[in-house]
Design a protein around this motif. Structure first.
Motif, short mmCIF file in Angstrom:
data_model
loop_
_atom_site.label_atom_id
_atom_site.label_comp_id
_atom_site.label_asym_id
_atom_site.label_seq_id
_atom_site.Cartn_x
_atom_site.Cartn_y
_atom_site.Cartn_z
N UNK A 1 3.36 -4.98 -8.20
CA UNK A 1 3.86 -4.89 -7.22
C UNK A 1 3.19 -3.81 -6.23
N UNK A 2 3.10 -2.46 -6.57
CA UNK A 2 2.39 -1.50 -5.69
C UNK A 2 3.44 -0.72 -4.65
N UNK A 3 4.42 -1.22 -4.39
CA UNK A 3 5.20 -0.74 -3.52
C UNK A 3 6.77 -0.67 -3.88
N UNK A 4 7.21 -1.39 -4.96
CA UNK A 4 8.41 -1.60 -5.40
C UNK A 4 8.88 -0.16 -6.40
N UNK A 5 10.04 0.11 -6.41
CA UNK A 5 10.48 1.46 -6.98
C UNK A 5 10.03 1.21 -8.56
N UNK A 6 9.35 2.13 -9.11
CA UNK A 6 9.02 1.90 -10.69
C UNK A 6 10.23 2.34 -11.33
N UNK A 7 10.35 1.82 -12.79
CA UNK A 7 11.40 2.13 -13.52
C UNK A 7 11.30 3.73 -13.80
N UNK A 8 12.13 4.18 -14.74
CA UNK A 8 12.39 5.65 -14.95
C UNK A 8 11.29 6.10 -15.77
N UNK A 9 10.81 7.36 -15.68
CA UNK A 9 9.83 7.67 -16.63
C UNK A 9 9.95 7.73 -18.02
N UNK A 10 11.35 7.88 -18.66
CA UNK A 10 11.11 7.56 -19.95
C UNK A 10 10.83 6.16 -20.35
N UNK A 11 11.09 5.41 -19.50
CA UNK A 11 10.50 3.78 -19.81
C UNK A 11 9.08 3.58 -19.68
N UNK A 12 8.53 4.01 -18.64
CA UNK A 12 6.93 4.07 -18.58
C UNK A 12 6.25 4.63 -19.72
N UNK A 13 6.93 6.16 -20.02
CA UNK A 13 6.16 6.83 -21.04
C UNK A 13 5.99 6.08 -22.46
N UNK A 14 7.12 4.97 -22.64
CA UNK A 14 6.96 4.37 -23.97
C UNK A 14 5.72 3.69 -24.25
N UNK A 15 5.03 2.94 -23.26
CA UNK A 15 3.91 2.28 -23.39
C UNK A 15 2.68 2.78 -23.45
N UNK A 16 1.89 2.17 -24.28
CA UNK A 16 0.45 2.94 -24.70
C UNK A 16 -0.45 2.80 -23.34
N UNK A 17 -0.49 1.93 -22.63
CA UNK A 17 -1.21 1.97 -21.46
C UNK A 17 -0.39 1.47 -20.00
N UNK A 18 -0.25 2.38 -19.02
CA UNK A 18 0.36 1.96 -17.84
C UNK A 18 -0.86 1.62 -16.98
N UNK A 19 -0.75 0.28 -16.56
CA UNK A 19 -2.01 -0.18 -15.55
C UNK A 19 -1.31 -0.23 -14.22
N UNK A 20 -1.93 0.51 -13.32
CA UNK A 20 -1.36 0.26 -11.90
C UNK A 20 -2.38 0.38 -11.02
N UNK A 21 -2.43 0.57 -9.66
CA UNK A 21 -3.41 0.13 -8.80
C UNK A 21 -3.44 1.30 -7.59
N UNK A 22 -4.58 1.68 -7.11
CA UNK A 22 -4.89 2.78 -5.76
C UNK A 22 -3.85 2.43 -4.83
N UNK A 23 -3.28 1.13 -4.49
CA UNK A 23 -2.36 0.78 -3.57
C UNK A 23 -1.05 1.59 -3.74
N UNK A 24 -0.83 1.78 -5.05
CA UNK A 24 0.50 2.35 -5.61
C UNK A 24 0.36 3.83 -5.42
N UNK A 25 -0.78 4.51 -5.32
CA UNK A 25 -0.96 5.93 -5.20
C UNK A 25 -1.01 6.19 -3.77
#
Length: 552
Positions: free
Chosen positions: A311-335
């Motif tokens: 997405x790049x602009x939709x609200x991301x899931x909670x931190x504890x959900x993201x922290x479960x994954x070995x790799x979180x792949x996002x974009x500079x658009x998100x930043x």
């Protein structure tokens, strides 16, 4: 013998010994970057190198690194901050004024305090064995004399100890129930309350004065406050074994394909790998998040492997959900998008009653919640095409990247500096070191002036600056060129002459005539010669380069 640390002066080459301080504050040290610049030539497999690096530390949580960092961020109590502020920032005149004020307030708190004003006279005060029982006598008059000679300039605690000694002596010599014993106990409690209020007031002044730690980078008070705030902030983060991989939007699919192609999940786990493709913050996605949690955390049937932010602009899931994954792949658009919500530190301050700088003046609207990525302490942050992190003027993405907490930070780029001029290249290198959190050239201990000296020498063509810069990059940069690979044959170059078409000949002649006309017309002498408009004039260098590039 006192312990020493050493500092190498790159200007003179001298090795200087620096004695450790008394332990009341951490040293004004600078941390070396963890991670670095991966700057292999295009085509040499930087993507494969990064994937290998991620796999090598798979499953290692940043929680261990947090504990290691705590060695450098030891508990900083308000007492240490106050003592350092008293010693470093409060002028002797104000020290004397404050101590006398405290002493007067203490004496006025009880009408019978005059009994502690002068030294004990064993004969006159009818206590012949006083100095046999009390080894270190003290009175208000002795303290006043010490104040006048700046005896307490270094340690406020010495003033506290002397005042308390007066009352402890009285309670030691006079038994419990005695009037003097009770008077000393009461005044001791009053003194402790006065000191507590005084320290609280001074700490508020110190924290307000040093709210911008960069403004006084070489101050021990600023370092103590920054260390205390950093420790509190780190304790609020969620430790994780996750790697945050940030790529341009155009390379998102490429990275997904490379990760799937080159990683055999069987070497990591015997569970089913979970690849979560996040597209939107809707009911269907939230249901999928719940199913993923159930599968990974409750049933233990899935391995959270890859989270892809499409997405790049939709609200991301909670931190504890993201922290479960070995790799979180996002974009500079998100930043760039999440920057508007502010940092996690600002959110914490707002929750403590501070007003967010991102809110409009006088607005009663609650500040936006910070991005979940900022609430995780990642094992590693990797930015592809990371030369964008070194731009001289910070943009939203660069500022947001500086808010990300990661144990190690890597920048991937085949061209870490622009190929325009050496001056802008040095500026980009400094920006990249800021992204890596390499503190050797920040304001602390005059590191910024050291970099300015190095940049000036480089721009002047000094040979010494070449070796200095090379030693800096050897610490931070990993770079291989195609010439370093023995298996690749040496390239062969062949020059081929091509006939120009009529259109190309016409365009070339037009450009050549325009350049010749410019040089001829601006070379005429007279009051309106127009030499400043000539392509060979130094002010027209940009246009001259463009003209010759077009001719080529």
């Amino acid at each position: 013998a006192p312990h020493h640390m050493f500092r190498l002066d790159i200007k003179s080459g001298k090795l200087e010994g620096i004695p450790f301080n008394d332990g009341t504050a951490p040293h004004l040290s600078r941390k070396v970057a963890r991670g670095g610049l991966l700057c292999d030539d295009p085509g040499l497999g930087k993507t494969i190198t990064v994937i290998s690096l991620i796999l090598q530390t798979a499953g290692i949580s940043s929680k261990t690194s947090c504990k290691n960092d705590e060695r450098y961020m030891k508990d900083i109590c308000d007492g240490q901050i106050f003592e350092t502020y008293w010693r470093e920032q409060v002028a002797p005149f104000f020290q004397e004024q404050s101590l006398n004020r405290l002493l007067v307030q203490l004496q006025r708190s009880n009408l019978d305090s005059s009994v502690f004003l002068y030294p004990i006279d064993p004969v006159h005060d009818l206590c012949p064995d006083y100095y046999d029982i009390v080894q270190s006598a003290m009175c208000f008059r002795d303290i006043m004399d010490r104040i006048s000679t700046s005896y307490y300039k270094i340690k406020f605690a010495a003033f506290e100890d002397d005042v308390k000694l007066i009352f402890s002596n009285a309670m030691t010599y006079n038994p419990a129930g005695n009037d003097l014993h009770e008077l000393a106990s009461t005044m001791l409690e009053t003194f402790e309350n006065l000191v507590r209020l005084f320290k609280t007031e001074q700490l508020k002044i110190a924290k307000k004065s040093f709210s911008n730690n960069i403004a006084r980078a070489n101050s021990q008070v600023a370092l103590l406050l920054a260390t205390q705030q950093r420790r509190e902030y780190m304790e609020s983060l969620l430790p994780s074994a996750s790697n945050l991989l940030v790529v341009p939007v155009t390379l998102l699919n490429h990275w997904e394909e490379q990760i799937k192609c080159h990683i055999n999940i069987a070497y990591l786990t015997n569970k089913e790998p979970i690849i979560f493709r996040f597209k939107a913050d809707d009911s269907e996605t939230r249901k999928e998040i719940q199913n993923t949690r159930l599968k990974a955390s409750v049933l233990k049937e899935g391995f959270p492997f890859l989270f892809i932010d499409l997405s790049g602009n939709a609200n991301l899931p909670d931190p504890d959900f993201l922290a479960m994954f070995s790799i979180v792949l996002t974009t500079t658009k998100r930043f760039s998008y999440e920057w508007r919500n502010g940092s996690f530190e600002e959110e914490i301050k707002c929750s403590d009653g501070f007003k967010s700088p991102y809110a409009e003046h006088g607005s009663t609207v609650q500040p936006l919640s910070a991005c979940p990525l900022l609430k995780i302490y990642f094992t590693r942050l990797i930015v592809d095409e990371g030369h964008s992190m070194g731009r001289g003027q910070q943009n939203n993405a660069i500022l947001f990247a500086s808010w990300i907490s990661a144990n190690r930070r890597w920048c991937m780029s085949g061209t870490p500096t622009p190929q325009t001029s050496a001056r802008s290249g040095m500026s980009n290198l400094l920006g990249l070191m800021g992204f890596l959190k390499h503190e050797f050239f920040n304001a602390r201990q005059n590191g910024d002036s050291t970099w300015q000296t190095l940049s000036r020498s480089w721009n002047e063509g000094s040979l010494a600056s070449f070796f200095q810069l090379r030693s800096v990059l050897a610490l931070l940069m990993i770079r291989h060129t195609k010439l370093d690979i023995d298996e690749l044959p040496i390239p062969r170059y062949q020059r081929t002459w091509l006939e120009m078409s009529n259109d190309e000949i016409h365009t070339f002649n037009t450009l050549a005539c325009a350049v010749q006309s410019n040089l001829l017309l601006t070379s005429m002498k007279g009051k309106t010669s127009g030499q400043q408009d000539s392509l060979i004039h130094r002010s027209q260098g940009k246009h001259a380069r463009r003209a010759f590039e077009n001719l080529r």
